[in-house]
Write an enzyme that holds these catalytic residues in place. Structure first.
Site, mmCIF file in Angstrom:
data_model
loop_
_atom_site.group_PDB
_atom_site.id
_atom_site.type_symbol
_atom_site.label_atom_id
_atom_site.label_comp_id
_atom_site.label_asym_id
_atom_site.label_seq_id
_atom_site.Cartn_x
_atom_site.Cartn_y
_atom_site.Cartn_z
ATOM 1 N N CYS A 75 17.461 10.733 14.309
ATOM 2 C CA CYS A 75 16.933 9.511 13.691
ATOM 3 C C CYS A 75 16.928 9.724 12.183
ATOM 4 O O CYS A 75 17.756 10.472 11.659
ATOM 5 C CB CYS A 75 15.533 9.198 14.232
ATOM 6 N N HIS A 128 1.951 48.817 13.585
ATOM 7 C CA HIS A 128 1.925 48.997 15.037
ATOM 8 C C HIS A 128 0.828 48.107 15.620
ATOM 9 O O HIS A 128 -0.366 48.400 15.490
ATOM 10 C CB HIS A 128 1.655 50.475 15.386
#
Length: 618
Positions: free
Chosen positions: A26, A535
Protein backbone atom coordinates in the site's frame (compact mmCIF):
# COMPACT_ATOMS: atom_id res chain seq x y z
CA UNK A 1 19.16 4.25 1.58
CA UNK A 2 19.63 1.32 -0.83
CA UNK A 3 16.09 -0.07 -1.08
CA UNK A 4 17.22 -2.68 -3.61
CA UNK A 5 19.50 -4.12 -0.93
CA UNK A 6 16.75 -3.76 1.69
CA UNK A 7 14.46 -5.88 -0.46
CA UNK A 8 17.10 -8.61 -0.72
CA UNK A 9 17.71 -8.56 3.04
CA UNK A 10 13.97 -8.82 3.75
CA UNK A 11 13.66 -11.73 1.34
CA UNK A 12 16.49 -13.56 3.08
CA UNK A 13 14.77 -13.17 6.45
CA UNK A 14 11.33 -14.34 5.35
CA UNK A 15 12.63 -17.75 4.33
CA UNK A 16 13.56 -17.01 0.72
CA UNK A 17 11.39 -16.57 -2.33
CA UNK A 18 10.03 -20.09 -2.07
CA UNK A 19 8.30 -19.15 1.18
CA UNK A 20 6.45 -16.08 -0.18
CA UNK A 21 2.94 -16.90 -1.37
CA UNK A 22 1.67 -13.30 -1.82
CA UNK A 23 3.28 -9.89 -2.11
CA UNK A 24 1.40 -6.58 -2.39
CA UNK A 25 1.93 -3.10 -1.00
CA UNK A 26 0.00 0.00 0.00
CA UNK A 27 1.22 3.56 0.50
CA UNK A 28 3.78 2.71 3.17
CA UNK A 29 3.69 -1.04 3.81
CA UNK A 30 4.75 -4.25 2.16
CA UNK A 31 2.03 -6.86 2.68
CA UNK A 32 3.16 -10.48 2.55
CA UNK A 33 1.76 -13.95 3.13
CA UNK A 34 3.85 -17.09 3.54
CA UNK A 35 3.73 -20.83 3.08
CA UNK A 36 5.47 -21.37 6.43
CA UNK A 37 5.23 -18.57 9.00
CA UNK A 38 7.82 -20.31 11.15
CA UNK A 39 10.60 -19.38 8.73
CA UNK A 40 9.99 -15.63 9.11
CA UNK A 41 12.46 -13.73 11.33
CA UNK A 42 10.24 -10.83 12.39
CA UNK A 43 12.67 -9.30 14.90
CA UNK A 44 15.55 -9.42 12.44
CA UNK A 45 13.42 -7.71 9.78
CA UNK A 46 12.34 -4.98 12.19
CA UNK A 47 15.98 -4.31 13.03
CA UNK A 48 16.92 -3.69 9.39
CA UNK A 49 17.88 -0.10 8.51
CA UNK A 50 14.98 1.37 6.52
CA UNK A 51 12.28 -0.72 8.24
CA UNK A 52 10.12 1.36 10.57
CA UNK A 53 8.12 -1.48 12.09
CA UNK A 54 6.68 -4.95 11.53
CA UNK A 55 2.98 -5.70 12.01
CA UNK A 56 1.20 -9.05 11.84
CA UNK A 57 -2.51 -8.34 11.35
CA UNK A 58 -5.46 -9.43 9.24
CA UNK A 59 -3.77 -12.61 8.02
CA UNK A 60 -0.86 -10.62 6.60
CA UNK A 61 2.74 -9.89 7.55
CA UNK A 62 3.15 -6.14 7.07
CA UNK A 63 6.51 -4.38 6.87
CA UNK A 64 6.24 -0.61 7.36
CA UNK A 65 8.88 0.98 5.11
CA UNK A 66 7.48 4.46 4.52
CA UNK A 67 7.11 6.52 1.38
CA UNK A 68 9.75 4.54 -0.56
CA UNK A 69 7.82 1.29 -0.28
CA UNK A 70 7.48 0.95 -4.07
CA UNK A 71 11.26 0.74 -4.55
CA UNK A 72 11.48 -2.08 -2.02
CA UNK A 73 8.43 -3.77 -3.54
CA UNK A 74 9.99 -3.72 -7.01
CA UNK A 75 13.22 -5.23 -5.69
CA UNK A 76 11.28 -8.06 -4.05
CA UNK A 77 9.03 -8.55 -7.07
CA UNK A 78 12.05 -8.78 -9.36
CA UNK A 79 13.53 -11.56 -7.21
CA UNK A 80 10.26 -13.44 -6.81
CA UNK A 81 9.26 -13.38 -10.47
CA UNK A 82 5.98 -15.01 -11.49
CA UNK A 83 4.58 -17.76 -9.20
CA UNK A 84 4.39 -21.23 -10.75
CA UNK A 85 1.16 -21.69 -12.70
CA UNK A 86 -1.54 -23.56 -10.94
CA UNK A 87 0.12 -23.43 -7.54
CA UNK A 88 -2.43 -22.86 -4.81
CA UNK A 89 -1.05 -21.65 -1.51
CA UNK A 90 -2.45 -22.48 1.93
CA UNK A 91 -5.38 -20.36 3.04
CA UNK A 92 -4.59 -17.73 5.69
CA UNK A 93 -4.99 -18.75 9.29
CA UNK A 94 -7.03 -16.84 11.84
CA UNK A 95 -10.61 -16.17 12.81
CA UNK A 96 -13.50 -15.20 10.56
CA UNK A 97 -13.08 -11.46 11.18
CA UNK A 98 -9.35 -11.63 10.46
CA UNK A 99 -9.96 -13.47 7.20
CA UNK A 100 -12.67 -11.02 6.10
CA UNK A 101 -10.34 -8.08 6.76
CA UNK A 102 -7.60 -9.87 4.83
CA UNK A 103 -9.95 -10.29 1.85
CA UNK A 104 -10.95 -6.61 1.85
CA UNK A 105 -7.34 -5.47 2.28
CA UNK A 106 -5.92 -7.62 -0.51
CA UNK A 107 -8.83 -6.80 -2.84
CA UNK A 108 -8.62 -3.04 -2.41
CA UNK A 109 -4.83 -2.61 -2.30
CA UNK A 110 -4.25 -2.83 -6.10
CA UNK A 111 -7.28 -0.56 -6.67
CA UNK A 112 -6.18 2.31 -4.41
CA UNK A 113 -4.03 4.15 -7.04
CA UNK A 114 -6.97 4.26 -9.49
CA UNK A 115 -9.61 5.55 -7.08
CA UNK A 116 -7.13 7.92 -5.39
CA UNK A 117 -6.07 9.40 -8.74
CA UNK A 118 -9.71 9.71 -9.82
CA UNK A 119 -10.54 11.32 -6.48
CA UNK A 120 -7.82 13.94 -6.91
CA UNK A 121 -9.12 14.77 -10.41
CA UNK A 122 -12.55 15.30 -8.81
CA UNK A 123 -10.95 17.57 -6.23
CA UNK A 124 -9.10 19.52 -8.95
CA UNK A 125 -12.33 19.99 -10.91
CA UNK A 126 -14.03 21.25 -7.74
CA UNK A 127 -11.33 23.92 -7.32
CA UNK A 128 -11.48 24.95 -10.99
CA UNK A 129 -15.26 25.16 -10.83
CA UNK A 130 -15.20 27.15 -7.57
CA UNK A 131 -12.70 29.68 -8.93
CA UNK A 132 -14.52 30.00 -12.25
CA UNK A 133 -11.50 28.73 -14.17
CA UNK A 134 -13.63 26.18 -16.03
CA UNK A 135 -17.25 26.01 -17.17
CA UNK A 136 -19.03 22.86 -15.86
CA UNK A 137 -20.93 22.69 -19.18
CA UNK A 138 -17.76 22.72 -21.29
CA UNK A 139 -16.55 19.56 -23.08
CA UNK A 140 -13.22 19.79 -21.23
CA UNK A 141 -14.93 19.60 -17.85
CA UNK A 142 -17.23 16.79 -18.95
CA UNK A 143 -14.35 14.73 -20.36
CA UNK A 144 -12.26 15.13 -17.20
CA UNK A 145 -15.32 14.31 -15.09
CA UNK A 146 -15.81 11.15 -17.15
CA UNK A 147 -12.21 10.12 -16.52
CA UNK A 148 -12.71 10.65 -12.78
CA UNK A 149 -16.02 8.76 -12.77
CA UNK A 150 -14.58 5.79 -14.67
CA UNK A 151 -12.70 4.39 -11.67
CA UNK A 152 -15.88 4.38 -9.60
CA UNK A 153 -18.32 3.27 -12.30
CA UNK A 154 -16.08 0.34 -13.25
CA UNK A 155 -15.06 -0.34 -9.65
CA UNK A 156 -16.37 -3.95 -9.82
CA UNK A 157 -13.93 -4.63 -12.70
CA UNK A 158 -11.02 -3.22 -10.69
CA UNK A 159 -12.04 -5.12 -7.57
CA UNK A 160 -12.38 -8.32 -9.61
CA UNK A 161 -8.65 -8.12 -10.28
CA UNK A 162 -7.81 -7.60 -6.60
CA UNK A 163 -10.18 -10.37 -5.52
CA UNK A 164 -8.70 -12.78 -8.07
CA UNK A 165 -5.28 -12.23 -6.49
CA UNK A 166 -6.69 -13.00 -3.06
CA UNK A 167 -8.66 -16.07 -4.14
CA UNK A 168 -6.01 -17.24 -6.63
CA UNK A 169 -8.13 -17.54 -9.74
CA UNK A 170 -7.92 -16.22 -13.31
CA UNK A 171 -8.01 -12.39 -13.19
CA UNK A 172 -9.13 -11.94 -16.79
CA UNK A 173 -12.15 -14.21 -16.34
CA UNK A 174 -12.99 -12.47 -13.06
CA UNK A 175 -12.89 -9.08 -14.78
CA UNK A 176 -15.03 -10.48 -17.64
CA UNK A 177 -17.75 -11.48 -15.20
CA UNK A 178 -17.57 -8.03 -13.62
CA UNK A 179 -18.01 -6.60 -17.12
CA UNK A 180 -21.14 -8.72 -17.51
CA UNK A 181 -22.60 -7.11 -14.38
CA UNK A 182 -21.99 -3.65 -15.92
CA UNK A 183 -23.04 -4.45 -19.50
CA UNK A 184 -25.31 -1.80 -21.12
CA UNK A 185 -27.91 -4.50 -21.91
CA UNK A 186 -28.53 -4.99 -18.20
CA UNK A 187 -28.88 -1.25 -17.74
CA UNK A 188 -31.47 -1.15 -20.55
CA UNK A 189 -33.42 -4.03 -18.99
CA UNK A 190 -33.30 -2.26 -15.62
CA UNK A 191 -34.52 1.00 -17.17
CA UNK A 192 -37.39 -0.80 -18.92
CA UNK A 193 -38.67 -2.05 -15.58
CA UNK A 194 -40.00 -5.32 -17.02
CA UNK A 195 -39.65 -8.59 -15.07
CA UNK A 196 -37.09 -10.99 -16.56
CA UNK A 197 -36.03 -14.54 -15.76
CA UNK A 198 -33.20 -16.96 -16.48
CA UNK A 199 -34.38 -20.49 -17.40
CA UNK A 200 -37.52 -19.75 -15.44
CA UNK A 201 -35.77 -18.31 -12.38
CA UNK A 202 -36.74 -14.67 -11.63
CA UNK A 203 -33.81 -12.27 -11.85
CA UNK A 204 -33.67 -9.20 -9.67
CA UNK A 205 -31.85 -6.60 -11.76
CA UNK A 206 -29.69 -4.09 -9.94
CA UNK A 207 -27.27 -1.28 -10.69
CA UNK A 208 -23.85 -2.78 -10.04
CA UNK A 209 -21.87 0.35 -11.01
CA UNK A 210 -19.65 1.26 -8.08
CA UNK A 211 -20.75 -1.75 -6.02
CA UNK A 212 -18.28 -3.66 -3.85
CA UNK A 213 -19.66 -6.76 -2.17
CA UNK A 214 -21.33 -8.45 -5.19
CA UNK A 215 -18.11 -8.86 -7.18
CA UNK A 216 -16.07 -9.97 -4.14
CA UNK A 217 -18.62 -12.71 -3.40
CA UNK A 218 -18.74 -13.64 -7.08
CA UNK A 219 -14.97 -14.01 -7.47
CA UNK A 220 -14.81 -16.08 -4.27
CA UNK A 221 -17.42 -18.42 -5.76
CA UNK A 222 -15.58 -18.44 -9.09
CA UNK A 223 -12.38 -19.65 -7.41
CA UNK A 224 -14.15 -22.91 -6.51
CA UNK A 225 -15.83 -23.20 -9.90
CA UNK A 226 -12.43 -22.77 -11.57
CA UNK A 227 -11.00 -25.67 -9.56
CA UNK A 228 -14.01 -27.76 -10.55
CA UNK A 229 -13.55 -26.83 -14.21
CA UNK A 230 -9.86 -27.68 -14.00
CA UNK A 231 -10.71 -31.10 -12.63
CA UNK A 232 -13.48 -32.11 -15.07
CA UNK A 233 -12.06 -30.64 -18.29
CA UNK A 234 -10.33 -33.19 -20.53
CA UNK A 235 -6.67 -32.35 -21.03
CA UNK A 236 -6.92 -32.29 -24.83
CA UNK A 237 -9.62 -29.60 -24.90
CA UNK A 238 -9.07 -27.93 -21.52
CA UNK A 239 -8.01 -24.70 -23.24
CA UNK A 240 -11.60 -24.28 -24.48
CA UNK A 241 -13.74 -26.07 -21.92
CA UNK A 242 -12.25 -24.64 -18.72
CA UNK A 243 -13.01 -20.93 -19.41
CA UNK A 244 -16.38 -21.86 -20.95
CA UNK A 245 -17.45 -23.74 -17.81
CA UNK A 246 -16.25 -20.92 -15.56
CA UNK A 247 -18.20 -18.24 -17.45
CA UNK A 248 -21.24 -20.42 -18.09
CA UNK A 249 -21.66 -21.29 -14.41
CA UNK A 250 -20.33 -18.22 -12.61
CA UNK A 251 -22.02 -15.43 -14.61
CA UNK A 252 -25.63 -16.73 -14.22
CA UNK A 253 -25.05 -17.40 -10.51
CA UNK A 254 -23.73 -13.85 -10.16
CA UNK A 255 -26.79 -12.35 -11.87
CA UNK A 256 -29.40 -14.57 -10.23
CA UNK A 257 -28.10 -15.14 -6.69
CA UNK A 258 -24.78 -13.63 -5.64
CA UNK A 259 -25.17 -10.15 -7.12
CA UNK A 260 -28.64 -9.43 -5.67
CA UNK A 261 -27.50 -10.78 -2.29
CA UNK A 262 -24.46 -8.50 -2.33
CA UNK A 263 -26.60 -5.50 -3.27
CA UNK A 264 -28.96 -6.36 -0.39
CA UNK A 265 -26.04 -6.37 2.05
CA UNK A 266 -24.72 -3.12 0.56
CA UNK A 267 -28.12 -1.46 1.04
CA UNK A 268 -28.50 -2.91 4.55
CA UNK A 269 -25.14 -1.54 5.70
CA UNK A 270 -25.81 1.83 4.07
CA UNK A 271 -29.19 2.04 5.78
CA UNK A 272 -27.60 1.27 9.14
CA UNK A 273 -25.01 3.99 8.63
CA UNK A 274 -27.74 6.47 7.65
CA UNK A 275 -29.72 5.66 10.80
CA UNK A 276 -26.67 6.22 13.02
CA UNK A 277 -25.87 9.45 11.20
CA UNK A 278 -29.45 10.65 11.66
CA UNK A 279 -29.59 9.86 15.38
CA UNK A 280 -26.04 10.85 16.38
CA UNK A 281 -24.15 12.51 13.53
CA UNK A 282 -21.10 12.99 15.75
CA UNK A 283 -20.71 9.35 16.75
CA UNK A 284 -19.07 7.78 13.66
CA UNK A 285 -16.57 10.65 13.02
CA UNK A 286 -15.68 10.72 16.72
CA UNK A 287 -15.02 6.96 16.81
CA UNK A 288 -13.06 7.08 13.55
CA UNK A 289 -11.10 10.13 14.69
CA UNK A 290 -10.19 8.59 18.03
CA UNK A 291 -9.84 4.92 17.16
CA UNK A 292 -8.29 5.12 13.68
CA UNK A 293 -4.76 4.37 15.02
CA UNK A 294 -6.16 1.28 16.79
CA UNK A 295 -7.90 0.20 13.58
CA UNK A 296 -4.65 0.61 11.62
CA UNK A 297 -2.64 -1.33 14.20
CA UNK A 298 -5.13 -4.20 14.31
CA UNK A 299 -5.56 -4.23 10.53
CA UNK A 300 -9.31 -3.53 10.73
CA UNK A 301 -9.22 -0.07 9.14
CA UNK A 302 -10.17 -1.67 5.81
CA UNK A 303 -13.49 -2.87 7.22
CA UNK A 304 -15.18 0.49 6.58
CA UNK A 305 -13.79 0.96 3.06
CA UNK A 306 -16.63 -0.86 1.20
CA UNK A 307 -19.25 1.24 3.01
CA UNK A 308 -17.46 4.52 2.28
CA UNK A 309 -16.87 3.57 -1.36
CA UNK A 310 -20.55 2.66 -1.78
CA UNK A 311 -21.68 5.99 -0.33
CA UNK A 312 -19.26 7.89 -2.54
CA UNK A 313 -20.44 6.10 -5.68
CA UNK A 314 -24.15 6.50 -5.00
CA UNK A 315 -24.31 9.89 -3.26
CA UNK A 316 -21.23 11.67 -4.56
CA UNK A 317 -19.93 12.04 -1.00
CA UNK A 318 -19.32 9.91 2.10
CA UNK A 319 -19.25 10.55 5.85
CA UNK A 320 -18.09 7.15 7.14
CA UNK A 321 -14.30 7.32 6.64
CA UNK A 322 -13.23 10.72 5.40
CA UNK A 323 -14.20 13.17 8.20
CA UNK A 324 -12.92 10.97 11.03
CA UNK A 325 -9.75 10.01 9.15
CA UNK A 326 -9.02 13.68 8.46
CA UNK A 327 -9.22 14.41 12.20
CA UNK A 328 -7.08 11.37 13.06
CA UNK A 329 -4.38 11.93 10.43
CA UNK A 330 -3.92 15.59 11.33
CA UNK A 331 -3.79 14.66 15.03
CA UNK A 332 -1.07 12.08 14.34
CA UNK A 333 0.94 14.71 12.52
CA UNK A 334 0.54 17.24 15.34
CA UNK A 335 1.61 14.72 18.02
CA UNK A 336 4.64 13.65 16.02
CA UNK A 337 5.79 17.20 15.27
CA UNK A 338 5.46 18.03 18.98
CA UNK A 339 7.77 15.10 19.70
CA UNK A 340 10.22 16.47 17.13
CA UNK A 341 10.28 19.81 18.96
CA UNK A 342 10.68 18.34 22.46
CA UNK A 343 13.07 15.42 21.99
CA UNK A 344 16.79 15.70 22.53
CA UNK A 345 17.44 12.51 20.58
CA UNK A 346 18.83 13.52 17.16
CA UNK A 347 17.65 10.35 15.42
CA UNK A 348 14.15 10.63 16.86
CA UNK A 349 13.98 14.32 15.94
CA UNK A 350 14.87 13.55 12.34
CA UNK A 351 12.36 10.70 12.11
CA UNK A 352 9.57 12.64 13.84
CA UNK A 353 10.09 15.72 11.67
CA UNK A 354 9.70 13.84 8.39
CA UNK A 355 7.01 11.44 9.66
CA UNK A 356 4.98 14.28 11.21
CA UNK A 357 4.97 16.27 7.98
CA UNK A 358 3.98 13.14 6.04
CA UNK A 359 1.14 12.46 8.50
CA UNK A 360 -0.23 15.97 8.03
CA UNK A 361 -0.37 15.20 4.31
CA UNK A 362 -2.39 12.03 4.99
CA UNK A 363 0.10 9.12 5.31
CA UNK A 364 0.34 8.18 9.00
CA UNK A 365 2.08 4.79 9.17
CA UNK A 366 5.64 6.20 9.59
CA UNK A 367 4.34 8.48 12.34
CA UNK A 368 2.28 5.80 14.06
CA UNK A 369 4.75 2.93 13.98
CA UNK A 370 7.93 4.96 14.10
CA UNK A 371 7.06 7.50 16.81
CA UNK A 372 3.72 7.67 18.65
CA UNK A 373 3.13 3.96 19.21
CA UNK A 374 6.61 3.50 20.65
CA UNK A 375 6.31 6.54 22.95
CA UNK A 376 2.64 5.79 23.89
CA UNK A 377 1.70 9.12 25.49
CA UNK A 378 1.79 11.02 22.17
CA UNK A 379 -0.46 8.27 20.74
CA UNK A 380 -2.96 8.82 23.57
CA UNK A 381 -2.87 12.56 22.90
CA UNK A 382 -3.44 11.98 19.17
CA UNK A 383 -6.42 9.71 19.81
CA UNK A 384 -8.01 12.26 22.16
CA UNK A 385 -7.32 15.14 19.75
CA UNK A 386 -8.64 13.12 16.81
CA UNK A 387 -11.79 12.23 18.74
CA UNK A 388 -12.46 15.88 19.69
CA UNK A 389 -11.99 17.02 16.09
CA UNK A 390 -14.20 14.13 14.93
CA UNK A 391 -17.04 15.33 17.14
CA UNK A 392 -16.95 18.73 15.44
CA UNK A 393 -16.75 17.09 12.01
CA UNK A 394 -19.87 15.05 12.74
CA UNK A 395 -21.88 17.89 14.26
CA UNK A 396 -21.01 20.19 11.35
CA UNK A 397 -22.02 17.56 8.76
CA UNK A 398 -18.56 17.34 7.17
CA UNK A 399 -18.40 14.99 4.15
CA UNK A 400 -15.70 13.88 1.71
CA UNK A 401 -16.38 14.25 -2.04
CA UNK A 402 -13.46 12.19 -3.35
CA UNK A 403 -11.61 9.04 -2.31
CA UNK A 404 -8.19 10.25 -1.15
CA UNK A 405 -6.17 9.77 2.02
CA UNK A 406 -7.41 12.73 4.12
CA UNK A 407 -4.81 15.33 5.03
CA UNK A 408 -3.74 18.87 4.20
CA UNK A 409 -2.76 17.87 0.66
CA UNK A 410 -6.22 16.38 0.09
CA UNK A 411 -8.33 19.25 1.45
CA UNK A 412 -9.68 19.93 -2.08
CA UNK A 413 -11.54 16.62 -1.71
CA UNK A 414 -13.76 18.42 0.81
CA UNK A 415 -14.81 21.09 -1.69
CA UNK A 416 -18.26 20.37 -3.12
CA UNK A 417 -21.86 21.51 -3.38
CA UNK A 418 -21.88 22.85 0.17
CA UNK A 419 -19.50 25.85 0.20
CA UNK A 420 -19.16 25.62 4.00
CA UNK A 421 -17.89 22.06 3.87
CA UNK A 422 -14.27 23.11 3.26
CA UNK A 423 -14.54 25.62 6.12
CA UNK A 424 -15.68 22.84 8.45
CA UNK A 425 -12.75 20.72 7.22
CA UNK A 426 -10.28 23.50 8.07
CA UNK A 427 -11.81 23.95 11.53
CA UNK A 428 -11.61 20.18 12.07
CA UNK A 429 -7.90 20.31 11.23
CA UNK A 430 -7.35 23.26 13.56
CA UNK A 431 -9.04 21.48 16.48
CA UNK A 432 -6.99 18.33 15.87
CA UNK A 433 -3.72 20.29 15.77
CA UNK A 434 -4.35 22.50 18.83
CA UNK A 435 -5.80 19.84 21.13
CA UNK A 436 -3.26 17.16 20.21
CA UNK A 437 -0.21 19.43 20.32
CA UNK A 438 -1.22 20.83 23.72
CA UNK A 439 -1.91 17.37 25.18
CA UNK A 440 1.37 15.96 23.84
CA UNK A 441 3.29 18.88 25.33
CA UNK A 442 1.53 18.53 28.72
CA UNK A 443 1.67 14.71 28.94
CA UNK A 444 5.25 14.57 27.71
CA UNK A 445 6.98 11.28 26.90
CA UNK A 446 10.01 9.24 27.91
CA UNK A 447 12.73 10.61 25.68
CA UNK A 448 14.84 7.65 24.48
CA UNK A 449 18.57 7.79 24.89
CA UNK A 450 20.72 8.19 21.82
CA UNK A 451 21.91 4.86 20.45
CA UNK A 452 25.39 4.32 19.12
CA UNK A 453 28.03 6.87 20.00
CA UNK A 454 25.56 9.24 21.65
CA UNK A 455 24.03 6.64 23.98
CA UNK A 456 26.73 6.27 26.66
CA UNK A 457 26.73 8.72 29.55
CA UNK A 458 30.51 9.20 29.39
CA UNK A 459 32.88 9.32 26.44
CA UNK A 460 36.22 7.58 26.24
CA UNK A 461 39.24 9.72 27.10
CA UNK A 462 42.69 9.33 25.70
CA UNK A 463 44.36 6.27 27.21
CA UNK A 464 41.10 4.81 28.48
CA UNK A 465 38.64 2.22 27.17
CA UNK A 466 35.02 2.43 28.33
CA UNK A 467 32.69 -0.56 28.64
CA UNK A 468 28.98 0.21 28.91
CA UNK A 469 26.26 -1.95 30.36
CA UNK A 470 24.71 -4.35 27.84
CA UNK A 471 21.59 -4.76 29.96
CA UNK A 472 19.14 -2.92 32.17
CA UNK A 473 19.05 -4.46 35.64
CA UNK A 474 21.18 -4.84 38.76
CA UNK A 475 24.96 -4.62 38.55
CA UNK A 476 26.76 -7.12 40.83
CA UNK A 477 30.37 -8.06 41.51
CA UNK A 478 31.75 -10.93 39.49
CA UNK A 479 32.45 -12.85 42.73
CA UNK A 480 28.68 -13.16 43.28
CA UNK A 481 28.13 -15.18 40.11
CA UNK A 482 27.07 -18.71 40.97
CA UNK A 483 29.71 -20.36 38.78
CA UNK A 484 33.33 -20.86 39.82
CA UNK A 485 34.69 -20.40 36.30
CA UNK A 486 33.16 -16.92 36.11
CA UNK A 487 33.41 -15.85 39.78
CA UNK A 488 37.11 -16.74 40.05
CA UNK A 489 37.93 -14.81 36.89
CA UNK A 490 39.24 -17.83 35.04
CA UNK A 491 37.85 -16.45 31.75
CA UNK A 492 38.74 -12.85 32.55
CA UNK A 493 37.91 -10.07 34.98
CA UNK A 494 34.74 -7.99 34.85
CA UNK A 495 31.32 -7.59 36.39
CA UNK A 496 27.86 -9.16 36.02
CA UNK A 497 24.32 -7.87 35.50
CA UNK A 498 21.09 -9.46 36.72
CA UNK A 499 18.80 -8.40 33.85
CA UNK A 500 15.42 -6.75 34.26
CA UNK A 501 14.75 -6.57 30.50
CA UNK A 502 15.43 -9.30 27.94
CA UNK A 503 17.50 -7.29 25.47
CA UNK A 504 21.28 -7.66 25.26
CA UNK A 505 23.02 -4.66 23.64
CA UNK A 506 26.55 -4.04 22.45
CA UNK A 507 28.69 -2.57 25.28
CA UNK A 508 31.39 -1.23 22.93
CA UNK A 509 32.14 -0.67 19.25
CA UNK A 510 33.74 -3.62 17.51
CA UNK A 511 33.36 -6.87 15.62
CA UNK A 512 31.49 -10.03 16.61
CA UNK A 513 34.10 -12.81 16.84
CA UNK A 514 32.09 -15.43 18.75
CA UNK A 515 28.39 -16.27 18.56
CA UNK A 516 27.21 -19.73 19.52
CA UNK A 517 24.23 -21.51 17.90
CA UNK A 518 22.58 -21.49 21.33
CA UNK A 519 22.58 -17.67 21.09
CA UNK A 520 23.38 -17.29 24.81
CA UNK A 521 26.95 -16.03 24.45
CA UNK A 522 28.53 -13.28 22.34
CA UNK A 523 32.21 -12.45 21.94
CA UNK A 524 33.20 -8.99 20.68
CA UNK A 525 36.62 -7.66 19.79
CA UNK A 526 36.48 -3.94 20.42
CA UNK A 527 38.05 -1.28 18.25
CA UNK A 528 39.93 -0.20 21.39
CA UNK A 529 41.59 -3.63 21.68
CA UNK A 530 39.31 -4.94 24.45
CA UNK A 531 38.02 -8.49 23.97
CA UNK A 532 34.68 -9.05 25.71
CA UNK A 533 32.56 -12.09 26.43
CA UNK A 534 28.87 -11.61 27.25
CA UNK A 535 27.29 -14.76 28.70
CA UNK A 536 23.51 -14.61 29.25
CA UNK A 537 22.75 -16.70 32.34
CA UNK A 538 24.35 -19.76 33.89
CA UNK A 539 24.19 -23.13 32.07
CA UNK A 540 21.76 -21.63 29.53
CA UNK A 541 23.65 -23.43 26.78
CA UNK A 542 21.44 -26.39 27.71
CA UNK A 543 18.42 -24.55 26.26
CA UNK A 544 19.84 -25.00 22.76
CA UNK A 545 18.65 -21.55 21.68
CA UNK A 546 15.09 -21.86 23.00
CA UNK A 547 13.71 -18.51 24.24
CA UNK A 548 16.55 -16.62 22.50
CA UNK A 549 16.17 -14.58 19.29
CA UNK A 550 18.94 -12.99 17.24
CA UNK A 551 20.00 -12.35 13.67
CA UNK A 552 23.61 -11.82 14.70
CA UNK A 553 26.44 -13.34 12.62
CA UNK A 554 30.16 -13.74 13.25
CA UNK A 555 31.92 -10.88 11.51
CA UNK A 556 29.09 -8.37 12.07
CA UNK A 557 30.11 -4.83 13.00
CA UNK A 558 28.35 -3.47 16.09
CA UNK A 559 28.22 -0.11 17.82
CA UNK A 560 27.41 0.73 21.41
CA UNK A 561 23.70 0.23 22.03
CA UNK A 562 23.04 -2.05 19.04
CA UNK A 563 20.65 -4.88 19.84
CA UNK A 564 22.44 -8.24 19.89
CA UNK A 565 20.06 -10.81 21.40
CA UNK A 566 16.51 -10.86 22.71
CA UNK A 567 15.60 -13.42 25.35
CA UNK A 568 12.47 -14.33 27.30
CA UNK A 569 13.34 -13.69 30.96
CA UNK A 570 10.13 -15.19 32.35
CA UNK A 571 10.33 -18.39 30.31
CA UNK A 572 14.02 -19.00 31.09
CA UNK A 573 13.59 -18.25 34.81
CA UNK A 574 10.55 -20.57 34.94
CA UNK A 575 12.80 -23.41 33.78
CA UNK A 576 15.05 -22.76 36.80
CA UNK A 577 18.00 -21.01 35.13
CA UNK A 578 19.96 -18.21 36.79
CA UNK A 579 19.97 -15.23 34.40
CA UNK A 580 22.93 -13.42 35.95
CA UNK A 581 24.99 -12.27 32.94
CA UNK A 582 28.79 -11.95 33.28
CA UNK A 583 30.52 -9.20 31.29
CA UNK A 584 34.10 -10.40 31.03
CA UNK A 585 37.25 -8.72 29.70
CA UNK A 586 38.84 -11.86 28.21
CA UNK A 587 42.22 -10.18 27.70
CA UNK A 588 42.14 -8.42 31.07
CA UNK A 589 45.82 -9.28 31.62
CA UNK A 590 46.60 -6.60 29.02
CA UNK A 591 44.79 -3.99 31.14
CA UNK A 592 46.20 -4.25 34.66
CA UNK A 593 44.39 -1.14 35.85
CA UNK A 594 40.60 -1.49 35.79
CA UNK A 595 37.95 0.67 37.37
CA UNK A 596 34.66 -1.15 38.01
CA UNK A 597 31.39 0.64 38.63
CA UNK A 598 29.85 0.16 42.08
CA UNK A 599 27.07 -2.47 42.31
CA UNK A 600 23.49 -1.21 42.10
CA UNK A 601 20.78 -0.40 39.59
CA UNK A 602 22.10 0.09 36.07
CA UNK A 603 20.58 0.96 32.70
CA UNK A 604 21.67 -0.24 29.28
CA UNK A 605 24.36 2.20 28.14
CA UNK A 606 25.58 3.18 31.63
CA UNK A 607 29.33 3.14 32.16
CA UNK A 608 30.33 0.00 34.14
CA UNK A 609 34.05 -0.58 33.42
CA UNK A 610 36.94 1.77 32.58
CA UNK A 611 40.24 0.26 31.42
CA UNK A 612 43.63 1.94 31.17
CA UNK A 613 44.87 1.24 27.64
CA UNK A 614 48.49 2.34 28.29
CA UNK A 615 50.64 -0.80 28.10
CA UNK A 616 52.81 -1.54 31.13
CA UNK A 617 56.54 -1.06 30.51
CA UNK A 618 58.58 -4.25 30.68
Amino acid sequence: MDYQQLGLEILARVGGKGNVSKLTHCATRLRMEFNDDGKVEAKAIEALPGVISVVERGGQFQIVVGNNVQQTFRALQKELGEPPAGRRQPRPKGGVVSRIISVISTTFTPVIPAITGAGMIKALLAILKLTGAIDPASPTYRLLDTVADAAFFFLPVLLAYGASIKFECNPILAMTIAGALLHPNLAQMLAAGAAIDFIGIPVRLADYAGSVLPIIFTVWLMSYIERFAEKVSPTMIKFFTKPMIILLVTAPLALVVVGPFGIFLNDLVAAGAAIIDGKASWLIPMLMGGLQPFLVITGTAWAMTPIATGQLTRNGFEMINGPGMLASNIAQGAATLCVALRTRNKNLRQLASSAGFTALLGITEPSLYGVTLKLRKPLIAAMIGGGCAGIYAGLSGLVRYAFVSPGLAALPAFIGENPMNIVHALITCAIAIVVTFALTWILGFEDPQEEGDAMPQAAERAGEAAIFSPLTGQLVALEQVNDDVFSQGLLGQGVAVVPREGVLRAPLDGEVVTFLPSKHAVGIKGDNGVELLLHIGIDTVNLGGRHFESGLQIGDRVKVGDELVRFDIAAIAKLGYDLTTPVLVVNSDEFPRQKLHKPGAVGAGDLIITLNTHKEQA
